[in-house]
Structures are given as structure tokens and as C-alpha cells.
Design a protein around this motif. Structure first.
Motif, PDB file in Angstrom:
ATOM      1  N   PHE A  44       5.235 -20.871   6.264  1.00 51.83           N
ATOM      2  CA  PHE A  44       6.010 -19.937   5.435  1.00 51.83           C
ATOM      3  C   PHE A  44       6.484 -18.810   6.333  1.00 51.83           C
ATOM      4  O   PHE A  44       5.675 -18.110   6.947  1.00 51.83           O
ATOM      5  CB  PHE A  44       5.149 -19.382   4.300  1.00 51.83           C
ATOM      6  CG  PHE A  44       5.884 -18.416   3.404  1.00 51.83           C
ATOM      7  CD1 PHE A  44       7.002 -18.814   2.700  1.00 51.83           C
ATOM      8  CD2 PHE A  44       5.451 -17.105   3.272  1.00 51.83           C
ATOM      9  CE1 PHE A  44       7.686 -17.931   1.874  1.00 51.83           C
ATOM     10  CE2 PHE A  44       6.124 -16.204   2.444  1.00 51.83           C
ATOM     11  CZ  PHE A  44       7.241 -16.630   1.745  1.00 51.83           C
ATOM     12  N   ASN A  45       7.814 -18.649   6.449  1.00 57.93           N
ATOM     13  CA  ASN A  45       8.355 -17.654   7.380  1.00 57.93           C
ATOM     14  C   ASN A  45       8.736 -16.339   6.704  1.00 57.93           C
ATOM     15  O   ASN A  45       9.418 -15.509   7.280  1.00 57.93           O
ATOM     16  CB  ASN A  45       9.565 -18.220   8.133  1.00 57.93           C
ATOM     17  CG  ASN A  45      10.742 -18.540   7.224  1.00 57.93           C
ATOM     18  OD1 ASN A  45      10.788 -18.087   6.086  1.00 57.93           O
ATOM     19  ND2 ASN A  45      11.678 -19.322   7.710  1.00 57.93           N
ATOM     20  N   GLY A  46       8.283 -16.162   5.462  1.00 53.70           N
ATOM     21  CA  GLY A  46       8.607 -14.950   4.726  1.00 53.70           C
ATOM     22  C   GLY A  46       9.711 -15.155   3.722  1.00 53.70           C
ATOM     23  O   GLY A  46       9.910 -14.344   2.816  1.00 53.70           O
TER      24      GLY A  46
ATOM     25  N   PHE B 232      -0.653 -16.668  -1.033  1.00 54.60           N
ATOM     26  CA  PHE B 232      -1.768 -17.164  -0.218  1.00 54.60           C
ATOM     27  C   PHE B 232      -1.474 -16.925   1.263  1.00 54.60           C
ATOM     28  O   PHE B 232      -2.316 -16.413   2.006  1.00 54.60           O
ATOM     29  CB  PHE B 232      -1.973 -18.652  -0.502  1.00 54.60           C
ATOM     30  CG  PHE B 232      -3.215 -19.243   0.115  1.00 54.60           C
ATOM     31  CD1 PHE B 232      -4.454 -19.090  -0.494  1.00 54.60           C
ATOM     32  CD2 PHE B 232      -3.158 -19.964   1.304  1.00 54.60           C
ATOM     33  CE1 PHE B 232      -5.603 -19.638   0.051  1.00 54.60           C
ATOM     34  CE2 PHE B 232      -4.301 -20.513   1.867  1.00 54.60           C
ATOM     35  CZ  PHE B 232      -5.528 -20.354   1.243  1.00 54.60           C
ATOM     36  N   PHE B 233      -0.267 -17.274   1.705  1.00 54.79           N
ATOM     37  CA  PHE B 233       0.135 -17.057   3.101  1.00 54.79           C
ATOM     38  C   PHE B 233       0.143 -15.566   3.450  1.00 54.79           C
ATOM     39  O   PHE B 233      -0.363 -15.152   4.494  1.00 54.79           O
ATOM     40  CB  PHE B 233       1.527 -17.649   3.347  1.00 54.79           C
ATOM     41  CG  PHE B 233       1.533 -19.098   3.720  1.00 54.79           C
ATOM     42  CD1 PHE B 233       1.553 -19.494   5.045  1.00 54.79           C
ATOM     43  CD2 PHE B 233       1.523 -20.086   2.746  1.00 54.79           C
ATOM     44  CE1 PHE B 233       1.564 -20.832   5.410  1.00 54.79           C
ATOM     45  CE2 PHE B 233       1.543 -21.433   3.085  1.00 54.79           C
ATOM     46  CZ  PHE B 233       1.556 -21.809   4.415  1.00 54.79           C
ATOM     47  N   ILE B 234       0.734 -14.752   2.551  1.00 48.44           N
ATOM     48  CA  ILE B 234       0.900 -13.327   2.841  1.00 48.44           C
ATOM     49  C   ILE B 234      -0.429 -12.591   2.835  1.00 48.44           C
ATOM     50  O   ILE B 234      -0.738 -11.817   3.747  1.00 48.44           O
ATOM     51  CB  ILE B 234       1.878 -12.691   1.824  1.00 48.44           C
ATOM     52  CG1 ILE B 234       3.295 -13.236   2.052  1.00 48.44           C
ATOM     53  CG2 ILE B 234       1.877 -11.172   1.951  1.00 48.44           C
ATOM     54  CD1 ILE B 234       4.266 -12.889   0.947  1.00 48.44           C
ATOM     55  N   GLU B 235      -1.245 -12.832   1.777  1.00 51.43           N
ATOM     56  CA  GLU B 235      -2.511 -12.113   1.642  1.00 51.43           C
ATOM     57  C   GLU B 235      -3.474 -12.427   2.783  1.00 51.43           C
ATOM     58  O   GLU B 235      -4.288 -11.588   3.176  1.00 51.43           O
ATOM     59  CB  GLU B 235      -3.172 -12.466   0.305  1.00 51.43           C
ATOM     60  CG  GLU B 235      -2.431 -11.968  -0.924  1.00 51.43           C
ATOM     61  CD  GLU B 235      -2.460 -10.468  -1.051  1.00 51.43           C
ATOM     62  OE1 GLU B 235      -3.349  -9.837  -0.447  1.00 51.43           O
ATOM     63  OE2 GLU B 235      -1.588  -9.912  -1.751  1.00 51.43           O
TER      64      GLU B 235
ATOM     65  N   LEU C  87       8.793  -7.331  -7.175  1.00 53.42           N
ATOM     66  CA  LEU C  87       8.441  -6.460  -6.060  1.00 53.42           C
ATOM     67  C   LEU C  87       7.832  -7.223  -4.890  1.00 53.42           C
ATOM     68  O   LEU C  87       7.900  -6.772  -3.749  1.00 53.42           O
ATOM     69  CB  LEU C  87       7.469  -5.383  -6.535  1.00 53.42           C
ATOM     70  CG  LEU C  87       8.042  -4.408  -7.572  1.00 53.42           C
ATOM     71  CD1 LEU C  87       6.992  -3.401  -7.990  1.00 53.42           C
ATOM     72  CD2 LEU C  87       9.270  -3.702  -7.030  1.00 53.42           C
ATOM     73  N   LYS C  88       7.216  -8.392  -5.161  1.00 53.56           N
ATOM     74  CA  LYS C  88       6.620  -9.160  -4.078  1.00 53.56           C
ATOM     75  C   LYS C  88       7.689  -9.663  -3.109  1.00 53.56           C
ATOM     76  O   LYS C  88       7.439  -9.819  -1.922  1.00 53.56           O
ATOM     77  CB  LYS C  88       5.810 -10.321  -4.637  1.00 53.56           C
ATOM     78  CG  LYS C  88       4.510  -9.860  -5.293  1.00 53.56           C
ATOM     79  CD  LYS C  88       3.705 -11.010  -5.821  1.00 53.56           C
ATOM     80  CE  LYS C  88       2.412 -10.498  -6.463  1.00 53.56           C
ATOM     81  NZ  LYS C  88       1.623 -11.595  -7.060  1.00 53.56           N
ATOM     82  N   LYS C  89       8.885  -9.893  -3.620  1.00 53.50           N
ATOM     83  CA  LYS C  89       9.994 -10.309  -2.753  1.00 53.50           C
ATOM     84  C   LYS C  89      10.360  -9.173  -1.802  1.00 53.50           C
ATOM     85  O   LYS C  89      10.576  -9.391  -0.606  1.00 53.50           O
ATOM     86  CB  LYS C  89      11.198 -10.698  -3.613  1.00 53.50           C
ATOM     87  CG  LYS C  89      12.387 -11.241  -2.842  1.00 53.50           C
ATOM     88  CD  LYS C  89      13.464 -11.720  -3.796  1.00 53.50           C
ATOM     89  CE  LYS C  89      14.698 -12.202  -3.046  1.00 53.50           C
ATOM     90  NZ  LYS C  89      14.425 -13.320  -2.148  1.00 53.50           N
ATOM     91  N   ALA C  90      10.411  -7.953  -2.344  1.00 50.68           N
ATOM     92  CA  ALA C  90      10.689  -6.788  -1.495  1.00 50.68           C
ATOM     93  C   ALA C  90       9.568  -6.585  -0.489  1.00 50.68           C
ATOM     94  O   ALA C  90       9.821  -6.293   0.688  1.00 50.68           O
ATOM     95  CB  ALA C  90      10.855  -5.545  -2.369  1.00 50.68           C
ATOM     96  N   MET C  91       8.335  -6.783  -0.936  1.00 50.31           N
ATOM     97  CA  MET C  91       7.193  -6.579  -0.050  1.00 50.31           C
ATOM     98  C   MET C  91       7.201  -7.568   1.111  1.00 50.31           C
ATOM     99  O   MET C  91       6.846  -7.217   2.239  1.00 50.31           O
ATOM    100  CB  MET C  91       5.891  -6.705  -0.847  1.00 50.31           C
ATOM    101  CG  MET C  91       4.652  -6.273  -0.070  1.00 50.31           C
ATOM    102  SD  MET C  91       3.159  -6.230  -1.083  1.00 50.31           S
ATOM    103  CE  MET C  91       3.539  -4.849  -2.157  1.00 50.31           C
TER     104      MET C  91
ATOM    105  N   MET D  37       8.047   0.269   1.315  1.00 50.11           N
ATOM    106  CA  MET D  37       8.424   0.026  -0.086  1.00 50.11           C
ATOM    107  C   MET D  37       8.959   1.304  -0.735  1.00 50.11           C
ATOM    108  O   MET D  37       9.975   1.274  -1.453  1.00 50.11           O
ATOM    109  CB  MET D  37       7.211  -0.488  -0.863  1.00 50.11           C
ATOM    110  CG  MET D  37       6.790  -1.902  -0.515  1.00 50.11           C
ATOM    111  SD  MET D  37       7.934  -3.138  -1.152  1.00 50.11           S
ATOM    112  CE  MET D  37       7.470  -3.134  -2.889  1.00 50.11           C
ATOM    113  N   ALA D  38       8.281   2.423  -0.505  1.00 49.88           N
ATOM    114  CA  ALA D  38       8.723   3.688  -1.102  1.00 49.88           C
ATOM    115  C   ALA D  38      10.107   4.081  -0.589  1.00 49.88           C
ATOM    116  O   ALA D  38      10.972   4.517  -1.361  1.00 49.88           O
ATOM    117  CB  ALA D  38       7.710   4.792  -0.797  1.00 49.88           C
TER     118      ALA D  38
END
Length: 484
Positions: free
Chosen positions: A75-77, A103-106, A207-211, A277-278
Motif C-alpha cells: 500500500f503506497n498511501g 492496518f498498513f497505516i497504523e 479525514l483518513k484520506k487527508a491523513m 491536518m490542522a
């Protein structure tokens, strides 16, 4: 002859069908893996739903292990890749891979290498182990090492590579870093309209997409390897706008600059995500088609962000910053000296200086004046700090992040009748930095390296605006450098 042609047609169709089948199986595997992961999280091992998903997973594994003893799942993001081939989502199908993405990100994973010798039962144990670490609420930076150690302790043969690795392992570099930098920057800008649409429709924002985009930017800036994309992202955040998307570009630039300034202050990675994010949402109430008009938007921005049903620490920071970032300077960069120092939050103060810098150096269509030169904007930030409009430590942070000739600055080459545009962060006199040489027509003429003392700012009153073709050629030079 006709028989040979007939054979060629059959052969071509055969390979096309094989390719189509393989892509379908790749999609099926990703769906099965996502479903199994979700059912394990919800029900734990031994549940009927888990068993059904385990069987589906086992069926898809048979296809890939029929010819190979292992395969890579990455997963490349933005996309999933299986053996370096992108998994295509089916049109009209609203199946989400969110569980697998998280799972990949966390766990900060780039690639999972599945072994034929493992079997589906070991995959289940692999997923359960990862979920245990995620639930433990340990620090994000430590999770990959914990996961790797637990896999070793349990003798699980499935291998993983780290998302932010700079050790030269090319297994997970589906996009090279330069391409990923451009893709991350582009996605951050183009996603802005989607967030605005969600707000107008009173629907929750993804928001997870932005993160994911913010974390990709953090990876690329923090990576200390020789092909670090810090300078590339700094140059990207100096461009005027992408296809006229002025506000979206401003938000993206502010986010990247804030991350870079945070890195210079030694801020923890989890806090860098909050800063990014902010900064990315601090002007969310400005109209999408705004051209730089002076518009009151702070209180409305606070109201929009604070009522989100997905409010978390990052968005709380965004809401506070949205409400307070123009208390000591206006949208057209005029200072509002307070009687006593006014603070928002420590992270908000970082965003304020980056917001001011991008506002001051951009060619806004509605602006009546010529923008400040980049070194001049840094000088002005220090003056605002002396007037107690900004925190001095945050001004020092952005100065350290951008250097004495911030990326995107048009300069003179001493002793030559040449002008150049800085493409690097010129921090010390003991290291050379890259600059793009420009001809008399402001066209790109190549890349050269200079010590800072070999360059000078252009005279006061002389302003340059780079043509789009020149900007593109400068950015493309990063691709050429990476591919060598």
C-alpha cells in the motif's frame, strides 16, 4: 501463412485473458483480505463470519501460489499493489478497502510478503497480532518494531517492510519518491473540493484520506536518505497554484511548510500529523473559487470544524487555528500588533507563520500589490515577531526549514550574467545547493550547484514571475535526478 496469423491471434487473446483473470484475482484477494481483517476485528477468531472469510481468502491464495512461492502486497498511501501491479477498483462497486488501509497505516507497513509455506491460518494469526498492537495504543513510531518482533517470537514467516524505511530496500518503491511527492501534492489539492462538497451537504468528511496524504508528506520530508524529497516538496509548495485552485493550493502549501517547520523544532511524528491536518483545514470556510479577496472567515471556519461528527485532536487543533490565526495579522498580510502577546496553541503558532509566508509570497489575482520576495517575507516575519504578532521561535523554525534562499527564489549568480531559481534548502555555507539556471526569456536552461555565497538576491523593485513551462521543467528535474 494464414495458419500462423490465426495462431498469433489465438496467442494474443490467450495472454489478454490471462492478464484479465490475474487482475480480477488481485481485486478478489484485496477484497477478501479486507473482509477477513474486518471480521477478525469485530468478532475475533472462531466466528462463523470469520470462517467464511477465511475460506474465501484461502481460495484466492491458491491462484497466486500456483506458480510462485511468495507474493508482495503493498500500500503506497493511495493504491494497493500486488507484485508491483496496481489493484484496480471495479467501476460502480462501492467496496471499501479502508480496513486494510488502516492496518498498513497504523502499523507503518509498506509491504507484506506472503509465503506459500505460511498458509491461511498463519495469515489469520498475522492479522490478529497486528490488531493487538493497534489496540494497545502504543506510540505510532514504535508499532512497526513491536509487530516485527512479535512475528519473530511467534515464528510467523510472513515478512513486512517499513513504510518510512530509507535503507535502500526497493521492494516497496512502486512509485519512486519523486513521483510520490508529486502525487501527494496533487492529491492534497484535488481532494479539497471533495471536502467542501461534504461540508455543504452536512456529511462526514473522509479525514483518513487527508491523513494518509499528510503522513506521506511527513515520510518524504523526514526521510534522511540521499533521495530525500524535502527540497522537492519545498519547491512544490512555492508554486503559485495548480490549475487556478488558489485556496486548495494555499492550504496544501501551508500544511507542507508547517510540517517542515515542525521537523526543525524536533516535534514528534504524531504531533506532525496533527500540525499537517490542522494547517490543511485552517481556511476551510473560504470559498473554493476565492481569488484572494479579503474575506472574514475565521469564526465561520471554527464553527464548521468544531461541529464535525468526526472531531478528533487534529481537527480540534484545526478548529482553534481556523478561529485564531488572523488575530494578529490580516488576510492581506497587514500586522495587528496586540497590546500583549496573543497565543493560540503552540501548534497553531507554527501554522500562523506558514500561513503568512504563503499569503505574502503568492500572486493572488485579487491582490492589488506585488507579492513579497521570499527572503523579504522571512524578514517581515521576524519584524512581526518583534511586534508580538507571532511567536519568535516559530519564525526561526520556518527560517530554518526554508534556508537563506527559500526554494522558488529567483537569484543572481555572482560574476555571471545569469539568473537562477533555488531548488534546494540553502542552510549552511559549507554545503552546495541546487538551483535552476534561467535564460533571458526565463526558460529553464539546466541545473547547477552553488555555495550560498555564490548567489545574491535580485535588486529591490525587480520581480520575476516564472512561466508555467519553466516551473514544470524545474519540477521534472527532480524526476530525472531520482531515476539516475
Amino acid at each position: 501463412m494464414s495458419e500462423e496469423l490465426h495462431n498469433n491471434v489465438i496467442s494474443s487473446e490467450f495472454f489478454e485473458n490471462q492478464d484479465r483473470i490475474e487482475r480480477e484475482k488481485m481485486y478478489d484477494f484485496t477484497v477478501a483480505a479486507n473482509a477477513l481483517l474486518k471480521s477478525l476485528r469485530l468478532y475475533g477468531a472462531g466466528n462463523d463470519t470469520v470462517e467464511k472469510n477465511t475460506e474465501k481468502m484461502n481460495e484466492t491464495l491458491k491462484f497466486f501460489f500456483a506458480t510462485d512461492s511468495f507474493f508482495d502486497f503493498t500500500f503506497n498511501g493511495n493504491d494497493f499493489m500486488l507484485n508491483d501491479v496496481r489493484v484496480r477498483r471495479k467501476k460502480g462497486m462501492n467496496i471499501s478497502f479502508e480496513e486494510m488501509e488502516n492496518f498498513f497505516i497504523e502499523l507503518q507497513i509498506a509491504t507484506i510478503i506472503f509465503q506459500k509455506a505460511s498458509g491461511v491460518s498463519e495469515i489469520v494469526e498475522f492479522m490478529l497480532t497486528g490488531q493487538e498492537i493497534i489496540k494497545s495504543n502504543s506510540k505510532l513510531d514504535t508499532r512497526f518494531a513491536q509487530f516485527e518482533q512479535r512475528l519473530k517470537n511467534k515464528s510467523i514467516k510472513i515478512q513486512i517492510t517499513q513504510r518510512d524505511s530509507s535503507g535502500g530496500d526497493d521492494l516497496f518503491n512502486i512509485l519512486n519518491k519523486s513521483q510520490l511527492a508529486r502525487l501527494t501534492y496533487r492529491n492534497m489539492i484535488l481532494d479539497h473540493s471533495m471536502f467542501k462538497t461534504k461540508i455543504r451537504e452536512n456529511r462526514p468528511m473522509p479525514l483518513k484520506k487527508a491523513m494518509r496524504n499528510i503522513q506521506n508528506a511527513i515520510d518524504l520530508i523526514c526521510d534522511g536518505s540521499s533521495d530525500s524529497q524535502e527540497s522537492h516538496l519545498m519547491v512544490l509548495s512555492s508554486i503559485n497554484s495548480l490549475r487556478g485552485k488558489m485556496i486548495a493550493t494555499h492550504l496544501t502549501n501551508t500544511a507542507i511548510l508547517s510540517i517542515a517547520a515542525g521537523v526543525q523544532l524536533g516535534i514528534d511524528r504524531s504531533m506532525l500529523t496533527r500540525i499537517g491536518m490542522a494547517a490543511y483545514f485552517h481556511d476551510i470556510d473560504l470559498p473554493e473559487n476565492s481569488r484572494g479577496e479579503v474575506i472574514e472567515h475565521c469564526q465561520n471556519g471554527f464553527a464548521v470544524l468544531s461541529r464535525l461528527n468526526s472531531l478528533n485532536f487534529a481537527m480540534m487543533e484545526a478548529a482553534i487555528t481556523a478561529g485564531l490565526h488572523h488575530t494578529t495579522y490580516t488576510f492581506d498580510c497587514k500586522p495587528i500588533p496586540p497590546e500583549k502577546p496573543i497565543m493560540s496553541t503552540p501548534l497553531g503558532e507554527i501554522i500562523k507563520v506558514c500561513d503568512y509566508y504563503d499569503l505574502a509570497t503568492r500572486w493572488w489575482p485579487a491582490r492589488q500589490t506585488i507579492p513579497m520576495k521570499r527572503p523579504e517575507a522571512i524578514e517581515q516575519l521576524f519584524k512581526l515577531a518583534d511586534m508580538r504578532c507571532l511567536a519568535k521561535v516559530t519564525v526561526k523554525a520556518i527560517f530554518s526549514a526554508l534556508g537563506i534562499f527559500p526554494p522558488g527564489t529567483v537569484l543572481r549568480v555572482i560574476g555571471k550574467k545569469q539568473i537562477a531559481c533555488s531548488l534546494d534548502v540553502f542552510r549552511t555555507t559549507g554545503r552546495k545547493g541546487k538551483a535552476a539556471i534561467l535564460d533571458r526569456n526565463m526558460n529553464f536552461a539546466g541545473i547547477e550547484e552553488f555555495y550560498p555565497h555564490e548567489l545574491l538576491e535580485t535588486p529591490k523593485g525587480l520581480h520575476f514571475r516564472l512561466p508555467p513551462a519553466t516551473v514544470k521543467a524545474m519540477l521534472d528535474s527532480f524526476n530525472e535526478e531520482t531515476s539516475e
